[in-house]
Write an enzyme that holds these catalytic residues in place. Structure first.
Site, mmCIF file in Angstrom:
data_model
loop_
_atom_site.group_PDB
_atom_site.id
_atom_site.type_symbol
_atom_site.label_atom_id
_atom_site.label_comp_id
_atom_site.label_asym_id
_atom_site.label_seq_id
_atom_site.Cartn_x
_atom_site.Cartn_y
_atom_site.Cartn_z
ATOM 1 N N LYS A 192 57.049 49.798 21.883
ATOM 2 C CA LYS A 192 56.989 49.800 23.356
ATOM 3 C C LYS A 192 55.614 49.277 23.756
ATOM 4 O O LYS A 192 54.634 50.005 23.751
ATOM 5 C CB LYS A 192 57.200 51.238 23.871
ATOM 6 C CG LYS A 192 57.770 51.350 25.278
ATOM 7 C CD LYS A 192 56.955 50.725 26.378
ATOM 8 C CE LYS A 192 55.900 51.626 26.952
ATOM 9 N NZ LYS A 192 55.086 50.930 27.990
ATOM 10 N N GLU A 268 45.969 57.585 18.771
ATOM 11 C CA GLU A 268 44.669 56.892 18.798
ATOM 12 C C GLU A 268 44.312 56.791 20.270
ATOM 13 O O GLU A 268 44.938 56.031 21.006
ATOM 14 C CB GLU A 268 44.793 55.479 18.220
ATOM 15 C CG GLU A 268 45.319 55.393 16.810
ATOM 16 C CD GLU A 268 44.268 55.721 15.781
ATOM 17 O OE1 GLU A 268 43.080 55.795 16.135
ATOM 18 O OE2 GLU A 268 44.646 55.918 14.610
ATOM 19 N N CYS A 303 38.396 50.366 22.840
ATOM 20 C CA CYS A 303 38.309 51.824 22.687
ATOM 21 C C CYS A 303 36.989 52.216 22.039
ATOM 22 O O CYS A 303 36.453 53.280 22.325
ATOM 23 C CB CYS A 303 39.484 52.333 21.868
ATOM 24 S SG CYS A 303 39.664 51.473 20.305
ATOM 25 N N GLU A 402 35.651 57.341 30.212
ATOM 26 C CA GLU A 402 35.867 56.014 29.654
ATOM 27 C C GLU A 402 36.168 55.045 30.792
ATOM 28 O O GLU A 402 37.132 55.203 31.518
ATOM 29 C CB GLU A 402 37.047 56.068 28.686
ATOM 30 C CG GLU A 402 37.280 54.761 27.985
ATOM 31 C CD GLU A 402 38.452 54.833 27.023
ATOM 32 O OE1 GLU A 402 39.500 55.365 27.406
ATOM 33 O OE2 GLU A 402 38.299 54.359 25.887
#
Ligand code: NAD
Ligand code: MN
Length: 498
Positions: A192, A268, A303, A402
């Site tokens: 996906k 993750e 990331c 973030e």
């Protein structure tokens, strides 16, 4: 095949490219059962790339049924590892043979520079698939140290139907870190992709089939998280859910698993990685170049971005000057120009998020040293300058949350203990870096850092041989290396009385 050496070459290739937006289920491109689509717009200039199938529960059911059936048939799951290896390696070769098309799709869809789409994304994707294929007939199971009249076998088996939900920042690469070990282990997979970057994933479905994977082994369902993503996460016949994306959604997936069939969930997630520069760093110029690329590469949509730069106070001014100078080489340009280093933000929403964090930094009293604004607006694209804030306090939102954009927070420290305390004062634990010439300080600091990856005297190192993933709210489990296979296999203990 690379006659593609200028922006014009890539533009004309883009104009003749046929882009597929249908889902890939049971070996065929199909519309969503509902017939719904959503527009896939390029962040480079707003052009419509494709109308993409907006999958939902019915499509998830169809894909899971296909994946389950082929898994039970054994046409893939029970193939000898050496045979699966050949097909997986062929899949990697097809990715390489189609590298120009895949890189172009990635650039048009998510705005990254074409040079990196090729050299990082497509290269890394093929490498991940090939490495996993090469590994699979070299992994042995275990025999327990039993008494003389018994044998204990500890074997690993493919787990069944794997759903892989991936983000938009490295769409194909994040997918292939999962597809490699998942497929090589004999599982069936439903991929996906993010609604912001579905195009390369859809192409991978066909390439896997062309490589010789039976239909149903790899299905690709484009669509939104709250529709088809949620349907997969709640599905009673999905055995394992592997995810790369934000911490917020990662937590939600654990809830979905608990509410449904307790499928295994491997995550993750995000990061706020500290890049610690001691005054005795071996080469401050190299450290500054590295700090610049750590926040500007891939538009900061990484990331492991080195988003918190922790600098020893005695060198702070001179070091920040060097970083700002290095960032001059990281100004945005047209993503299809082969010289461009920084491309467009993935979409308007992400651009707005980045600009709003820049506002928050200023409001909180941090000192804007460079950047801070949207640029190249006349192009119709979504570009923002690399931005540096100095005098940041680790409690400010720009240091805690973030941003996923090219916004660097500079924080100073006086002692190694302080540096470690600030570095670890975060919900995240993905990566960190340490710059020092003192081998003892380097190791002591590396041991004290609560992150899944630590880099010493460089940033963002590692290859397929090293595990990738985080501590704390950066997730669990690892991509890459043989450790990744743990996520795609169940352990069976078979005990035999002789
Ligand atoms: P996101 O969490 O918004 O979305 C990731 C994926 O989850 C997408 O495919 C999305 O459609 C899907 N999703 C969203 N809501 C869902 C729901 N309710 N149920 C099921 N699926 C759902 O993340 P993003 O914005 O696409 O990606 C950026 C994030 O990814 C950042 O936080 C970044 O740190 C992280 N990331 C982590 C790594 C890593 O390896 N640790 C690598 C790359 C990116
Ligand atoms: Mn897109």
């Amino acid at each position: 095949m690379s006659s593609l050496s200028s922006r014009n070459d890539w533009e004309s290739y883009a104009n003749r490219l046929e882009i597929r937006g249908q889902a890939f289920i049971d070996g065929e491109y199909v519309n969503a059962v509902s017939g719904e689509t959503f527009p896939c717009l390029s962040p480079i200039d707003g052009r419509l790339l494709a109308d993409v199938a907006s999958c939902d529960t019915d499509d998830a059911n169809n894909a899971v049924a296909s994946a389950r059936q082929v898994f039970e048939d054994g046409a893939w799951s029970q193939l000898p590892p050496a045979e699966r290896k050949k097909v997986v390696i062929r899949f990697a070769e097809l990715i390489e043979e189609n590298r120009d098309e895949l890189a172009l799709l990635e650039t048009l869809d998510m705005g990254k520079p074409i040079r990196y789409a090729k050299a990082v994304d497509v290269y890394g994707a093929a490498r991940a698939i090939r490495w996993s294929g090469e590994a699979v007939d070299k992994i042995y199971d275990e025999v327990a140290p039993t008494p003389h009249n018994e044998i204990g076998m500890i074997t690993r088996e493919p787990i069944g139907v794997v759903a892989a939900i991936v983000p938009w920042n490295f769409p194909m690469l994040m997918a292939c870190w999962k597809l490699g070990p998942a497929l090589a282990s004999g599982n069936s997979v439903i991929l996906k992709p993010s609604e912001k970057s579905p195009l390369t994933a859809l192409r991978l479905g066909q390439l896997a089939l062309d490589a010789g994977m039976p239909k149903g082994v790899l299905n690709v369902l484009p669509g939104f998280g709250h529709t088809v993503g949620k349907a997969l996460a709640l599905h009673m016949d999905v055995d394992t859910l592997v995810f790369t994306g934000s911490t917020r959604i990662a937590k939600q997936l654990m809830i979905y698993a608990g509410e449904s069939n307790m499928k295994r969930v491997w995550l993750e997630a995000g990061g706020k990685s500290p890049n610690i520069v001691f005054a005795d760093a071996p080469d401050l110029d190299a450290a500054a170049e590295s700090a610049a690329s750590a926040i500007a590469f891939n538009q900061g949509e990484v990331c492991t971005a080195g988003s918190r730069l922790l600098v020893e106070a005695s060198i702070k001014d001179v070091f920040v000057e060097k970083v700002v100078a290095a960032l001059k080489g990281w100004q945005p340009g047209h993503p299809l120009d082969p010289d461009t280093q920084v491309g467009a933000m993935v979409d308007q929403q992400q651009l707005n998020t980045v600009l709003s964090y820049i506002g928050k930094g200023t409001d909180a009293g941090a000192n804007l040293v460079c950047g801070g604004t949207r640029v190249m607006e006349a192009s119709g694209g979504l570009f923002v300058e690399p931005t540096v804030f100095d005098n940041v306090n680790n409690d400010m939102s720009i240091a805690r949350e973030e941003i996923f954009g090219p916004v660097l927070s500079v924080i100073t420290f006086d002692t190694p203990e302080q540096a470690i305390a600030i570095a670890n004062d975060t919900d995240y634990g993905l990566a960190s870096a340490v710059w020092t010439s003192d081998i003892s300080k380097a190791h002591k600091t590396a041991k004290a850092l609560r992150t899944g990856m630590v880099w010493i005297n460089h940033y963002d190192g590692g290859d397929m041989t090293a595990p990738f993933g985080g501590y704390k709210q950066s997730g669990n489990g690892r991509d890459k290396s043989l450790h990744a296979f743990e996520k795609y296999t169940e352990v069976k203990a078979t005990w035999i009385a002789l």
